[in-house]
Design an enzyme around this catalytic site. Sequence first.
Site, PDB file in Angstrom:
ATOM      1  N   ARG A  34      43.940  43.268  30.392  1.00 33.25           N
ATOM      2  CA  ARG A  34      43.718  43.260  29.775  1.00 33.25           C
ATOM      3  C   ARG A  34      43.476  44.410  28.420  1.00 33.25           C
ATOM      4  NH1 ARG A  34      40.881  37.467  30.264  1.00 33.25           N
ATOM      5  NH2 ARG A  34      42.496  36.175  29.781  1.00 33.25           N
ATOM      6  N   LYS A 199      38.585  27.448  36.398  1.00 29.42           N
ATOM      7  CA  LYS A 199      38.027  26.802  34.786  1.00 29.42           C
ATOM      8  C   LYS A 199      38.394  25.070  35.294  1.00 29.42           C
ATOM      9  CE  LYS A 199      37.724  31.024  32.406  1.00 29.42           C
ATOM     10  NZ  LYS A 199      38.612  31.887  31.242  1.00 29.42           N
ATOM     11  N   GLY A 352      44.101  36.273  33.347  1.00 29.20           N
ATOM     12  CA  GLY A 352      43.505  37.248  33.360  1.00 29.20           C
ATOM     13  C   GLY A 352      43.238  38.014  34.862  1.00 29.20           C
ATOM     14  N   GLY A 376      44.219  30.258  29.337  1.00 32.28           N
ATOM     15  CA  GLY A 376      43.937  28.130  29.577  1.00 32.28           C
ATOM     16  C   GLY A 376      44.373  28.638  27.799  1.00 32.28           C
TER      17      GLY A 376
HETATM   18  N1  ATP Z   1      38.756  27.376  45.485  1.00 35.68           N
HETATM   19  C1  ATP Z   1      38.041  28.075  44.829  1.00 35.68           C
HETATM   20  N2  ATP Z   1      36.763  27.791  44.878  1.00 35.68           N
HETATM   21  C2  ATP Z   1      36.076  28.804  44.087  1.00 35.68           C
HETATM   22  N3  ATP Z   1      37.135  29.730  43.223  1.00 35.68           N
HETATM   23  C3  ATP Z   1      37.873  29.803  43.340  1.00 35.68           C
HETATM   24  C4  ATP Z   1      38.539  28.616  43.951  1.00 35.68           C
HETATM   25  N4  ATP Z   1      40.200  28.878  44.140  1.00 35.68           N
HETATM   26  C5  ATP Z   1      40.121  30.135  42.888  1.00 35.68           C
HETATM   27  N5  ATP Z   1      39.245  30.361  42.329  1.00 35.68           N
HETATM   28  C6  ATP Z   1      38.088  31.414  41.499  1.00 35.68           C
HETATM   29  O1  ATP Z   1      38.859  30.829  40.180  1.00 35.68           O
HETATM   30  C7  ATP Z   1      39.021  32.368  39.274  1.00 35.68           C
HETATM   31  C8  ATP Z   1      40.274  32.666  38.263  1.00 35.68           C
HETATM   32  O2  ATP Z   1      40.087  31.359  37.371  1.00 35.68           O
HETATM   33  P1  ATP Z   1      40.653  31.517  36.571  1.00 35.68           P
HETATM   34  O3  ATP Z   1      40.564  29.698  35.868  1.00 35.68           O
HETATM   35  O4  ATP Z   1      39.255  31.950  34.915  1.00 35.68           O
HETATM   36  O5  ATP Z   1      41.197  31.545  35.923  1.00 35.68           O
HETATM   37  P2  ATP Z   1      42.481  32.958  35.178  1.00 35.68           P
HETATM   38  O6  ATP Z   1      43.781  32.932  35.771  1.00 35.68           O
HETATM   39  O7  ATP Z   1      41.760  33.828  34.995  1.00 35.68           O
HETATM   40  O8  ATP Z   1      42.923  32.097  33.833  1.00 35.68           O
HETATM   41  P3  ATP Z   1      41.823  32.385  32.078  1.00 35.68           P
HETATM   42  O9  ATP Z   1      42.445  33.343  32.123  1.00 35.68           O
HETATM   43  O10 ATP Z   1      41.945  31.228  30.906  1.00 35.68           O
HETATM   44  O11 ATP Z   1      40.835  32.323  32.816  1.00 35.68           O
HETATM   45  C9  ATP Z   1      39.082  33.717  40.741  1.00 35.68           C
HETATM   46  O12 ATP Z   1      37.488  34.031  40.390  1.00 35.68           O
HETATM   47  C10 ATP Z   1      38.893  32.760  42.280  1.00 35.68           C
HETATM   48  O13 ATP Z   1      37.878  33.194  42.690  1.00 35.68           O
HETATM   49  O1  3PG Z   2      39.554  34.750  30.471  1.00 40.99           O
HETATM   50  C1  3PG Z   2      40.325  34.235  29.264  1.00 40.99           C
HETATM   51  O2  3PG Z   2      40.845  32.531  29.713  1.00 40.99           O
HETATM   52  C2  3PG Z   2      40.017  34.135  27.951  1.00 40.99           C
HETATM   53  O3  3PG Z   2      39.536  35.224  27.600  1.00 40.99           O
HETATM   54  C3  3PG Z   2      38.751  32.987  27.396  1.00 40.99           C
HETATM   55  O4  3PG Z   2      37.655  33.171  28.249  1.00 40.99           O
HETATM   56  P1  3PG Z   2      36.718  31.665  27.837  1.00 40.99           P
HETATM   57  O5  3PG Z   2      37.600  30.223  29.019  1.00 40.99           O
HETATM   58  O6  3PG Z   2      35.106  31.978  28.829  1.00 40.99           O
HETATM   59  O7  3PG Z   2      37.270  31.172  26.633  1.00 40.99           O
END
Ligand code: ATP
Ligand code: 3PG
Length: 395
Positions: A34, A199, A352, A376
Amino acid sequence: MRTLDDLDVKGRRVLVRADLNVPLDGETITDDGRIRASVPTIKTLVDRGAQVVVCAHLGRPKGKVDQKYSLKPVAVRLGELLGQDVAFAADVVGDSARSTVESLQEGQVALLENLRFEPGEESKDDAVRGEFARKLAGLAELYVGDGFGAVHRKHASVYDVPELLPHAAGGLVVAEVDVLRKLTKSPERPYVVVLGGAKVSDKLGVIANLLTKVDRLLIGGGMAYTFLKAQGHEVGRSLLQDDQLDQVRGFLNEAAQRGVDLVLPVDVLAAVTFASDAEHDVVDATAIPADREGLDIGPKTRELFASKLADARTVFWNGPMGVFEFDAFSGGTRAVAEALVASDAFTVVGGGDSAAAVRRLELPEDGFSHISTGGGASLEYLEGKALPGLAALED
Ligand SMILES: Nc1ncnc2c1ncn2[C@@H]1O[C@H](COP(=O)(O)OP(=O)(O)OP(=O)(O)O)[C@@H](O)[C@H]1O
Ligand SMILES: O=C(O)[C@H](O)COP(=O)(O)O
């Protein structure tokens, strides 16, 4: 939306809202994707003689100062990538921020401390947010919205500040919207969305809308357990959104009625504890022991998901299939990523950690049509929602 070319930035102080929310291990940045994605806009402003004030959030410190979430390591990395010093302000709108921005010369860059150290940034109260936004806007003359990953947040730096300053969209936001627009305008079918990650409560909300748009929805990662529980199965100590079980039952019914193929894991890696070396077994997704937590999708699920992706013409993937940061639980994420790389569909990975996983697993980044910085944010864009940070940038 106005773009950088519509702003006369020379000799002027420009506030850039970036998304620098990178994964950290202590003070070590484990994926700088990022930050890299934010560089072109900042560099353009530098080259055009602006005094560049970058602001961003890191993690979820919830309105309190917590040095664990300091952006200081990010300032160092940003400086390395830009090839010039980045002055770091030790607060967001206080004395340090004011003196740091006042000392900037043309072509110099400063980064403010984590916006989310200030309760006003995320406040639901318009007046509280507005007051913080005025202080932030007071640090600059112009505003550039370039934090695509945060455009779905109605936060002061994303939504309120652009109302107070002449503004434009940065190059990253323009590029991201250009690609994602393709997914909302008659995507080639089958159109498959893969959802995972952690999330869960945030992202369950997008499913209702996605069910009206996609042909298949594959659900893995931490997202899957609320679905398995909603079907009446034991999920042990796996990630669970207990208060949204009824909503999820509704999604299962709706998917069946609409003929959307909603695919859940059939097996998982059930671990004794949340650790990289945790003892674990492959168990049926319908029989997770009460004292175990699911940390990855199992081998049968990997095959099942790959088969559901094989004939796809459009794929959007957000959220790792397991805790990919631990090698033992990265296999499911690798399997989905490899299926996308092998596919000749239009493939977009967003988020991310999802993008970080692609790099950590050393998959070819050019094996995907697009790697988005927004998880998200991308999902909510695909829902067809008006996103606060994009609406604010419109003329
Ligand atoms: N079964 C699980 N139990 C706990 N954590 C998990 C599991 N599967 C995946 N994860 C965790 O989910 C995290 C990523 O989730 P997240 O929803 O933040 O995705 P993202 O690609 O970063 O999207 P965003 O940009 O919206 O944050 C990782 O750190 C991973 O370890
Ligand atoms: O990781 C993301 O999806 C963005 O940086 C937004 O972060 P947030 O879900 O904590 O608002």
